[in-house]
Design an enzyme around this catalytic site. Structure first.
Site, mmCIF file in Angstrom:
data_model
loop_
_atom_site.group_PDB
_atom_site.id
_atom_site.type_symbol
_atom_site.label_atom_id
_atom_site.label_comp_id
_atom_site.label_asym_id
_atom_site.label_seq_id
_atom_site.Cartn_x
_atom_site.Cartn_y
_atom_site.Cartn_z
ATOM 1 N N GLU A 41 0.860 -1.135 0.096
ATOM 2 C CA GLU A 41 -0.006 0.053 0.140
ATOM 3 C C GLU A 41 0.943 1.176 0.103
ATOM 4 O O GLU A 41 1.904 1.270 0.536
ATOM 5 C CB GLU A 41 -1.002 -0.134 1.328
ATOM 6 C CG GLU A 41 -1.784 1.142 1.633
ATOM 7 C CD GLU A 41 -2.329 1.000 2.813
ATOM 8 O OE1 GLU A 41 -2.219 0.047 3.850
ATOM 9 O OE2 GLU A 41 -3.424 1.545 3.272
ATOM 10 N N LYS A 113 -9.547 1.949 -1.899
ATOM 11 C CA LYS A 113 -9.515 1.358 -0.677
ATOM 12 C C LYS A 113 -10.932 1.866 0.245
ATOM 13 O O LYS A 113 -11.391 3.103 0.247
ATOM 14 C CB LYS A 113 -8.586 1.730 0.290
ATOM 15 C CG LYS A 113 -8.569 0.999 1.714
ATOM 16 C CD LYS A 113 -7.306 1.543 2.512
ATOM 17 C CE LYS A 113 -6.984 0.863 3.764
ATOM 18 N NZ LYS A 113 -6.094 1.428 4.452
ATOM 19 N N CYS A 146 -5.119 -3.454 2.436
ATOM 20 C CA CYS A 146 -4.771 -3.583 3.829
ATOM 21 C C CYS A 146 -6.093 -3.772 4.776
ATOM 22 O O CYS A 146 -6.232 -4.712 4.519
ATOM 23 C CB CYS A 146 -3.970 -2.283 4.310
ATOM 24 S SG CYS A 146 -2.856 -2.981 5.597
HETATM 25 C C1 ACM Z 1 -4.133 -0.065 7.256
HETATM 26 O O1 ACM Z 1 -4.965 -0.244 6.590
HETATM 27 N N1 ACM Z 1 -2.962 0.481 6.530
HETATM 28 C C2 ACM Z 1 -3.599 -0.764 8.272
#
Ligand code: ACM
Length: 265
Positions: A41, A113, A146
């Site tokens: 990420e 995300k 993530c």
């Molecule tokens: C995250 O979502 N970077 C822990």
């Protein structure tokens, strides 16, 4: 078919240097015969920005920005699929914490995300579309980013839409996702590739231990806690097409969907 998680150590606020790192890892991956490589990420910017205006300097449009353009060139040169996370500059000065996928024929997709972690909401707008499945070079793959790991609905939807290899660019600070992704593999009978980063940025230390799992939940390869590494595993994506957990239990057919309505209220 070889796949890889590139567990790198991005330098905070140094996207040029980080792009060079991704180029080196793509070259190494290609030399080893890897066909699909996943980067962490936000792997070109670093993670721990406290102010949106600082991150805005490095956020880039997709696919026109320098990182996606570089990855498109690398994917073409090496005939590989590249998945990686970056700060995407959206229309109205919004920034998205996105995962980009490119292949030898160019740009494939950008997933924003959905589930922002901790104080990420100060920097990023959440996405508003579920991830899609893409079929390329023998891989049916999808992306989450993530902290999406904590929401099993996404991997479930992707699996139901045919995903066989779930790619997860990550900047993990809790030691939980590595365990949870084993469950995601078993309950969906899919491969997962978690590319986590290493290193410390101010108050945050990232947990490394990137991994690749198979539909039985075996960890095929796992990274160290602190060291940058290219983690390579040989997989047969067709194994993910067998949804029988036992000879008599099929994880799709045995669902009782008529009883699951509360899941979506
Ligand atoms: C995250 O979502 N970077 C822990």
């Amino acid at each position: 078919m070889k796949v890889a998680a590139a567990q790198i150590h991005p330098r905070f606020g140094r996207p040029e240097d980080n792009r060079v790192i991704t180029r080196r890892y793509c070259q190494r991956a290609a030399q080893q015969g890897v066909r699909l490589v996943v980067f962490p990420e936000l792997c070109t910017t670093g993670y721990n920005f406290s102010r949106k205006k600082d991150l805005l300097k490095f956020a880039e449009p997709v696919p026109k920005g320098p990182t996606t353009q570089l990855w498109m060139n690398l994917a073409k040169t090496h005939r590989i699929i590249i998945v990686g996370g970056l700060a995407e500059l959206g229309g109205e000065g919004e920034i998205f914490n996105s995962a980009v996928a490119v292949g030898p024929k160019g740009f494939i997709d950008c997933y924003r995300k959905l589930h922002l972690f901790g104080s990420e909401g100060r920097l990023f707008s959440p996405g508003s579309h579920i991830p899609q499945v893409h079929s390329l070079m023998g891989f049916k793959f999808g992306m989450i980013v993530c902290f999406d790991w904590a929401f099993p609905e996404l991997s479930r939807i992707l699996m139901l839409e045919g995903c066989e290899v779930l790619c997860q660019p990550a900047n993990l600070v809790l030691p939980l996702a590595q365990r949870v992704m084993i469950a995601r593999s078993i309950e969906n009978r899919i491969f997962t590739i978690t590319a986590n980063r290493v290193g410390t940025e101010r108050t945050l230390t990232f947990t490394g231990r990137s991994q690749i799992t198979n539909p039985s939940g075996d960890v095929l390869v796992r990274g160290r806690v602190k060291r940058p590494q290219l983690l390579v595993a040989e997989i047969n994506p067709a194994e993910a097409r067998n949804k029988n957990l036992t000879p008599t239990n099929n994880i799709i057919a045995d669902r009782r969907v008529e009883l699951y309505k509360r899941l979506v209220v």
